[in-house]
Design a protein around this motif. Structure first.
Motif, mmCIF file in Angstrom:
data_model
loop_
_atom_site.group_PDB
_atom_site.id
_atom_site.type_symbol
_atom_site.label_atom_id
_atom_site.label_comp_id
_atom_site.label_asym_id
_atom_site.label_seq_id
_atom_site.Cartn_x
_atom_site.Cartn_y
_atom_site.Cartn_z
ATOM 1 N N UNK A 165 0.855 -1.188 0.000
ATOM 2 C CA UNK A 165 0.000 0.000 0.000
ATOM 3 C C UNK A 165 0.888 1.233 0.000
ATOM 4 N N UNK A 166 0.386 2.314 -0.571
ATOM 5 C CA UNK A 166 1.073 3.593 -0.478
ATOM 6 C C UNK A 166 0.118 4.628 0.096
ATOM 7 N N UNK A 167 0.677 5.555 0.867
ATOM 8 C CA UNK A 167 -0.092 6.693 1.386
ATOM 9 C C UNK A 167 0.602 7.952 0.871
ATOM 10 N N UNK A 168 -0.062 8.633 -0.041
ATOM 11 C CA UNK A 168 0.543 9.786 -0.713
ATOM 12 C C UNK A 168 0.163 11.065 0.020
ATOM 13 N N UNK A 169 1.176 11.821 0.404
ATOM 14 C CA UNK A 169 0.952 13.090 1.100
ATOM 15 C C UNK A 169 2.093 14.037 0.732
ATOM 16 N N UNK A 170 2.075 14.475 -0.516
ATOM 17 C CA UNK A 170 3.166 15.307 -1.027
ATOM 18 C C UNK A 170 2.924 16.794 -0.822
ATOM 19 N N UNK A 171 1.808 17.154 -0.215
ATOM 20 C CA UNK A 171 1.577 18.556 0.130
ATOM 21 C C UNK A 171 0.952 19.363 -0.995
ATOM 22 N N UNK A 172 0.630 20.599 -0.657
ATOM 23 C CA UNK A 172 0.002 21.509 -1.605
ATOM 24 C C UNK A 172 1.039 22.106 -2.557
ATOM 25 N N UNK A 173 0.566 22.592 -3.692
ATOM 26 C CA UNK A 173 1.448 23.156 -4.722
ATOM 27 C C UNK A 173 1.247 24.673 -4.748
ATOM 28 N N UNK A 188 6.717 33.634 -3.922
ATOM 29 C CA UNK A 188 5.501 33.065 -3.332
ATOM 30 C C UNK A 188 5.704 33.019 -1.823
ATOM 31 N N UNK A 189 4.620 33.090 -1.085
ATOM 32 C CA UNK A 189 4.729 33.101 0.381
ATOM 33 C C UNK A 189 5.433 31.857 0.919
ATOM 34 N N UNK A 190 5.362 30.736 0.192
ATOM 35 C CA UNK A 190 5.997 29.500 0.648
ATOM 36 C C UNK A 190 7.512 29.596 0.697
ATOM 37 N N UNK A 348 3.629 37.047 -3.408
ATOM 38 C CA UNK A 348 2.313 36.538 -3.781
ATOM 39 C C UNK A 348 1.873 35.489 -2.762
ATOM 40 N N UNK A 349 1.027 35.910 -1.841
ATOM 41 C CA UNK A 349 0.437 34.970 -0.877
ATOM 42 C C UNK A 349 -0.905 34.548 -1.449
ATOM 43 N N UNK A 350 -0.828 33.884 -2.587
ATOM 44 C CA UNK A 350 -2.006 33.604 -3.403
ATOM 45 C C UNK A 350 -2.422 32.143 -3.343
ATOM 46 N N UNK A 351 -2.056 31.484 -2.265
ATOM 47 C CA UNK A 351 -2.602 30.162 -2.001
ATOM 48 C C UNK A 351 -1.879 29.029 -2.696
ATOM 49 N N UNK A 352 -2.581 27.901 -2.707
ATOM 50 C CA UNK A 352 -2.004 26.655 -3.197
ATOM 51 C C UNK A 352 -3.034 25.882 -4.004
#
Length: 444
Positions: A165-173, A188-190, A348-352
């Protein structure tokens, strides 16, 4: 590593942020509490070391959730991985209590995450980027295996990791305004603190921050306080910053029961959910941050200073470089005339954008079922619904807002979500064992 990467792991986590860290903790506790159903695991993280929103660890920024919504407490209140256990281990439990605050600073919460990951680091391979996931060609049909191609980010080649099984959690872009690209003056704010620290603050005489959410407001506050000589322009698509709703009743949308209400609800129920409760998280700002910014602006008004400017109902329509300056094109509503603003840096704190694992899955993606809107069909246990020929589990931690609601991408439910995923893996393994012999080695 206590387990060879050539073994077949029951579960491999792709990405190691807070969600899969919480999963690793749940697995660690499960090994102790239920050794008879022990699950072998490995986590792969492309970063060289653990880090969570490092570039937004600004002074005085606090978490927006209670410290009790940590990596383990809601799943196991007696866990040694709780935030309270961290405070005790750090010698700060009494001091934290005396502070009389449910919301730790972001820096302290990051310390907690780092403390927790250090205790499960033997299960993690850092500097390991998963390039693709496919079915292993030599696995026995009754016990299918996934094959992950993993590249060493330090340039030491690649290897293969095997998993049931795999659990994918690579985060927001990170998401930028349309047509705007990042460079040494457009961030970008990140990446904010990393970029800011490369600059000579004296060169930042005019700075702009685009966005309407918490990160945008916090960066405006930081720049105003850190650069007393500079003009700070806040470019806000709304009429000022919308306030977040963190009232007790509204916060019930983050309760575990709300996930069931959303998942099993009708389309009308889900639409109503988003319409009424979007302001608990998306593009909203804590009231104390809003008041603090307004107070700064008002103090400047009293002194006849125009150092903090709010440019409301406006979006960034484009950016170009003119010599050493960055020229930002601003548009106040559709069809409005464009005007330019020259700055030394634009944030740019314009989200993900939501996590999209289709690239990783490659040919497996065609075996993943989709809904009428083209989104993954998700089971309640956070597993992608798949065609019968794909019997391995592909779980998502993130990218499931359409099926599991608002809390599916937030910290609020990660402890319980991790427990649910483990329960699912254990139950599915038991079902497979009942259907045929357990194959201990690859290829049977």
């Amino acid at each position: 590593m206590s387990e060879s990467e050539h073994d077949i792991h029951d579960v491999v986590g792709v990405g190691f942020g807070p969600s899969n860290l919480s999963l690793a903790i749940a697995l660690e506790e499960q090994r102790t509490e239920a050794p008879e159903s022990r699950i072998s695991s490995l986590f792969l993280e492309r970063q060289a070391a653990f880090g969570w929103h490092r570039n937004m660890l600004l002074p005085s920024t606090t978490m927006q959730i209670s410290f009790l919504k940590d990596l383990a407490t809601f799943r196991n209140p007696t866990s040694s991985f709780s935030f309270i256990a961290f405070l005790h281990a750090s010698g700060r439990l009494l001091q934290f209590v005396n502070n009389q605050d449910f919301f730790p600073t972001r820096k302290e919460f990051h310390q907690y995450l780092d403390w927790a990951q250090a205790r499960v680091a033997h299960r993690v391979s850092y500097g390991s980027e998963v390039r693709s996931i496919r079915l292993a060609p030599d696995a026995a049909p009754e016990r299918p295996v996934l094959e992950l191609e993993v590249a060493d980010t330090a340039g030491r080649g690649s290897r293969t990791v095997l998993a049931r099984n795999v659990v994918i959690s690579t985060g927001l872009v990170p998401s930028m305004p349309e047509g705007v690209s990042r460079d040494e003056r457009v961030w970008h704010s990140s990446e904010f603190l990393e970029k800011y620290r490369t600059m000579d603050p004296r060169e930042l005489r005019r700075v702009a921050v685009a966005g309407a959410g918490q990160s945008a407001a916090e960066i405006v506050r930081f720049l105003y306080d850190e650069l007393p000589h500079a003009q700070v322009h806040a470019i806000v698509p709304a009429y000022g910053y919308p306030i977040s709703d963190d009232s007790p009743f509204a916060n019930q949308v983050f309760n575990p029961e709300a996930v069931d209400d959303y998942y099993f609800g009708s389309d009308r129920t889900r639409d109503t959910f988003w319409r009424y409760h979007r302001n608990t998280n998306y593009s909203v700002v804590d009231e104390d941050v809003i008041k603090g910014l307004y107070q700064r602006w008002y103090d400047d008004e009293i002194q006849g200073v125009k150092r903090l400017e709010f440019i409301n109902l406006t979006r960034v329509a484009g950016v170009k470089r003119v010599g050493t300056e960055t020229r930002v094109s601003l548009q106040e509503g559709p069809g409005a005339e464009i005007r330019d603003l020259n700055v030394d840096a634009l944030v740019c704190a314009t989200g993900y954008a939501a996590m999209n694992p289709s690239g990783l899955l490659g040919e497996l993606d065609r075996l993943c079922l989709r809904d009428e809107s083209g989104r993954y069909r998700m089971e309640r246990d956070y597993r992608i619904a798949t065609a019968p020929e794909l019997r391995c589990g592909i779980y998502l931690q993130g990218g499931t807002e359409h099926s599991h609601g608002l809390a599916s991408s937030l910290l609020s439910n990660i402890a319980l979500r991790s427990g649910e995923i483990i329960d699912s893996i254990v139950a599915r393994r038991a079902d497979q064992d009942a259907q045929g012999p357990v194959l201990a080695e690859f290829g049977g």
